[in-house]
Scaffold this motif. Sequence first.
Motif, PDB file in Angstrom:
ATOM      1  N   ASP A  81      81.269  31.270  30.852  1.00  0.00           N
ATOM      2  CA  ASP A  81      82.039  31.204  29.613  1.00  0.00           C
ATOM      3  C   ASP A  81      81.076  30.934  28.463  1.00  0.00           C
ATOM      4  O   ASP A  81      80.391  29.906  28.455  1.00  0.00           O
ATOM      5  N   TYR A  82      81.029  31.844  27.498  1.00  0.00           N
ATOM      6  CA  TYR A  82      80.129  31.703  26.364  1.00  0.00           C
ATOM      7  C   TYR A  82      80.925  31.371  25.105  1.00  0.00           C
ATOM      8  O   TYR A  82      82.036  31.871  24.908  1.00  0.00           O
ATOM      9  N   VAL A  83      80.350  30.547  24.258  1.00  0.00           N
ATOM     10  CA  VAL A  83      80.945  30.253  22.955  1.00  0.00           C
ATOM     11  C   VAL A  83      79.969  30.698  21.877  1.00  0.00           C
ATOM     12  O   VAL A  83      78.750  30.705  22.083  1.00  0.00           O
ATOM     13  N   GLU A  84      80.507  31.086  20.735  1.00  0.00           N
ATOM     14  CA  GLU A  84      79.693  31.525  19.613  1.00  0.00           C
ATOM     15  C   GLU A  84      79.318  30.325  18.748  1.00  0.00           C
ATOM     16  O   GLU A  84      80.177  29.516  18.383  1.00  0.00           O
ATOM     17  N   VAL A  85      78.040  30.202  18.437  1.00  0.00           N
ATOM     18  CA  VAL A  85      77.564  29.132  17.565  1.00  0.00           C
ATOM     19  C   VAL A  85      76.588  29.719  16.549  1.00  0.00           C
ATOM     20  O   VAL A  85      75.917  30.721  16.830  1.00  0.00           O
ATOM     21  N   ARG A  86      76.541  29.095  15.388  1.00  0.00           N
ATOM     22  CA  ARG A  86      75.609  29.524  14.350  1.00  0.00           C
ATOM     23  C   ARG A  86      74.808  28.320  13.882  1.00  0.00           C
ATOM     24  O   ARG A  86      75.363  27.250  13.643  1.00  0.00           O
ATOM     25  N   TYR A  87      73.504  28.528  13.788  1.00  0.00           N
ATOM     26  CA  TYR A  87      72.610  27.475  13.303  1.00  0.00           C
ATOM     27  C   TYR A  87      71.967  27.954  12.007  1.00  0.00           C
ATOM     28  O   TYR A  87      71.699  29.143  11.835  1.00  0.00           O
ATOM     29  N   GLU A  88      71.702  27.002  11.118  1.00  0.00           N
ATOM     30  CA  GLU A  88      71.082  27.337   9.846  1.00  0.00           C
ATOM     31  C   GLU A  88      69.985  26.324   9.543  1.00  0.00           C
ATOM     32  O   GLU A  88      70.104  25.146   9.892  1.00  0.00           O
ATOM     33  N   GLY A  89      68.929  26.791   8.942  1.00  0.00           N
ATOM     34  CA  GLY A  89      67.844  25.887   8.598  1.00  0.00           C
ATOM     35  C   GLY A  89      66.822  26.566   7.719  1.00  0.00           C
ATOM     36  O   GLY A  89      67.025  27.689   7.237  1.00  0.00           O
ATOM     37  N   TYR A  90      65.713  25.870   7.513  1.00  0.00           N
ATOM     38  CA  TYR A  90      64.630  26.396   6.683  1.00  0.00           C
ATOM     39  C   TYR A  90      63.360  26.503   7.508  1.00  0.00           C
ATOM     40  O   TYR A  90      63.017  25.597   8.270  1.00  0.00           O
ATOM     41  N   GLY A  91      62.656  27.621   7.355  1.00  0.00           N
ATOM     42  CA  GLY A  91      61.382  27.833   8.003  1.00  0.00           C
ATOM     43  C   GLY A  91      60.241  27.509   7.059  1.00  0.00           C
ATOM     44  O   GLY A  91      60.443  26.885   6.004  1.00  0.00           O
ATOM     45  N   PRO A  92      59.015  27.905   7.397  1.00  0.00           N
ATOM     46  CA  PRO A  92      57.864  27.690   6.515  1.00  0.00           C
ATOM     47  C   PRO A  92      58.116  28.284   5.128  1.00  0.00           C
ATOM     48  O   PRO A  92      58.795  29.303   4.985  1.00  0.00           O
ATOM     49  N   ALA A  93      57.585  27.614   4.101  1.00  0.00           N
ATOM     50  CA  ALA A  93      57.703  28.065   2.703  1.00  0.00           C
ATOM     51  C   ALA A  93      59.142  28.067   2.202  1.00  0.00           C
ATOM     52  O   ALA A  93      59.460  28.731   1.225  1.00  0.00           O
ATOM     53  N   GLY A  94      60.015  27.320   2.877  1.00  0.00           N
ATOM     54  CA  GLY A  94      61.403  27.239   2.425  1.00  0.00           C
ATOM     55  C   GLY A  94      62.227  28.484   2.687  1.00  0.00           C
ATOM     56  O   GLY A  94      63.268  28.690   2.045  1.00  0.00           O
ATOM     57  N   VAL A  95      61.789  29.330   3.626  1.00  0.00           N
ATOM     58  CA  VAL A  95      62.551  30.523   3.972  1.00  0.00           C
ATOM     59  C   VAL A  95      63.843  30.114   4.672  1.00  0.00           C
ATOM     60  O   VAL A  95      63.834  29.313   5.616  1.00  0.00           O
ATOM     61  N   ALA A  96      64.978  30.643   4.217  1.00  0.00           N
ATOM     62  CA  ALA A  96      66.273  30.347   4.828  1.00  0.00           C
ATOM     63  C   ALA A  96      66.451  31.186   6.093  1.00  0.00           C
ATOM     64  O   ALA A  96      66.162  32.382   6.090  1.00  0.00           O
ATOM     65  N   VAL A  97      66.923  30.541   7.162  1.00  0.00           N
ATOM     66  CA  VAL A  97      67.064  31.212   8.460  1.00  0.00           C
ATOM     67  C   VAL A  97      68.464  30.961   9.017  1.00  0.00           C
ATOM     68  O   VAL A  97      68.940  29.814   9.032  1.00  0.00           O
ATOM     69  N   ILE A  98      69.114  32.030   9.465  1.00  0.00           N
ATOM     70  CA  ILE A  98      70.401  31.946  10.158  1.00  0.00           C
ATOM     71  C   ILE A  98      70.195  32.427  11.588  1.00  0.00           C
ATOM     72  O   ILE A  98      69.605  33.486  11.819  1.00  0.00           O
ATOM     73  N   VAL A  99      70.684  31.649  12.543  1.00  0.00           N
ATOM     74  CA  VAL A  99      70.550  31.972  13.964  1.00  0.00           C
ATOM     75  C   VAL A  99      71.946  32.068  14.567  1.00  0.00           C
ATOM     76  O   VAL A  99      72.720  31.100  14.497  1.00  0.00           O
ATOM     77  N   GLU A 100      72.288  33.214  15.141  1.00  0.00           N
ATOM     78  CA  GLU A 100      73.559  33.386  15.837  1.00  0.00           C
ATOM     79  C   GLU A 100      73.300  33.359  17.335  1.00  0.00           C
ATOM     80  O   GLU A 100      72.381  34.026  17.824  1.00  0.00           O
ATOM     81  N   ALA A 101      74.114  32.597  18.065  1.00  0.00           N
ATOM     82  CA  ALA A 101      73.903  32.459  19.503  1.00  0.00           C
ATOM     83  C   ALA A 101      75.215  32.546  20.266  1.00  0.00           C
ATOM     84  O   ALA A 101      76.293  32.277  19.715  1.00  0.00           O
ATOM     85  N   LEU A 102      75.108  32.939  21.529  1.00  0.00           N
ATOM     86  CA  LEU A 102      76.199  32.859  22.495  1.00  0.00           C
ATOM     87  C   LEU A 102      75.691  31.989  23.634  1.00  0.00           C
ATOM     88  O   LEU A 102      74.697  32.326  24.271  1.00  0.00           O
ATOM     89  N   THR A 103      76.370  30.879  23.877  1.00  0.00           N
ATOM     90  CA  THR A 103      75.830  29.926  24.847  1.00  0.00           C
ATOM     91  C   THR A 103      76.912  29.376  25.767  1.00  0.00           C
ATOM     92  O   THR A 103      78.080  29.278  25.378  1.00  0.00           O
ATOM     93  N   ASP A 104      76.495  28.998  26.970  1.00  0.00           N
ATOM     94  CA  ASP A 104      77.381  28.295  27.901  1.00  0.00           C
ATOM     95  C   ASP A 104      77.044  26.801  27.925  1.00  0.00           C
ATOM     96  O   ASP A 104      77.599  26.057  28.722  1.00  0.00           O
ATOM     97  N   ASN A 105      76.121  26.382  27.040  1.00  0.00           N
ATOM     98  CA  ASN A 105      75.735  24.974  26.967  1.00  0.00           C
ATOM     99  C   ASN A 105      75.256  24.673  25.546  1.00  0.00           C
ATOM    100  O   ASN A 105      74.094  24.897  25.207  1.00  0.00           O
TER     101      ASN A 105
END
Length: 249
Positions: A81-105
Amino acid sequence: MAGHSQFKNIMHRKGAQDARRARQFAKVIREITVAARSGLPDPASNPRLRAAIYAAREVNMPRDTVDRAIKKATGAGGGDDYVEVRYEGYGPAGVAVIVEALTDNRNRTASDVRAAFSKHGGALGETNSVSFLFNRLGVVRYPASVASADDMLEAAVEAGADNVETDADAHEITCAPDDFFAVRDALESRFGPPETAKLDWRPTMSVTLDEDRAASLLKLIDALDDNDDVQNVYANFDIPDAVMQKLSA
């Protein structure tokens, strides 16, 4: 020795390509699993499943592999069973990053994503901490050869799209996320299957990177892409051609 070294290099490259292909297949199978469970197992009645099958086609996944994934997802037990999750953060030089995942944990995935950000000079933020720097769009892409710019524009407007950009290589049609499946299906009925069709995060502004910061950011993106739970990574960066050539050398 040179021949031996070259052979080893070829084998290493092939191994890396095979590993990347395996990761692509695993990610698409997860999306097929979630899509098949979210509605009917018939792609004609399940727009998300149709989109997942498009993604499978883009990575050259065999049809029988797709069919097995759908049957497994909708059969007794159904697998993970997978659930959808989204993570957001900043990388080097203040680059905005969005991460979409499907996870069972969720705990495992959150820990892995946080560790990747920390290791490569970034920081994981709260939900919606960077998504305001992006627009969520449906994007459909066709080769330029399928139609003239005027014909594609006319068809896209009739289908409910918001914009069309055409260059020597392709037509790119964008629309609101809620209109994505209707636009894609209308265009497909007229021009055949698109080159790509997906929901996308498009940055409203970009951060231009020098060589050092670009190298750090690309390491972060590679680390995230290598995570089996991560489906998509989006970031608002721009790497000048000259810098990209140095990094590719």
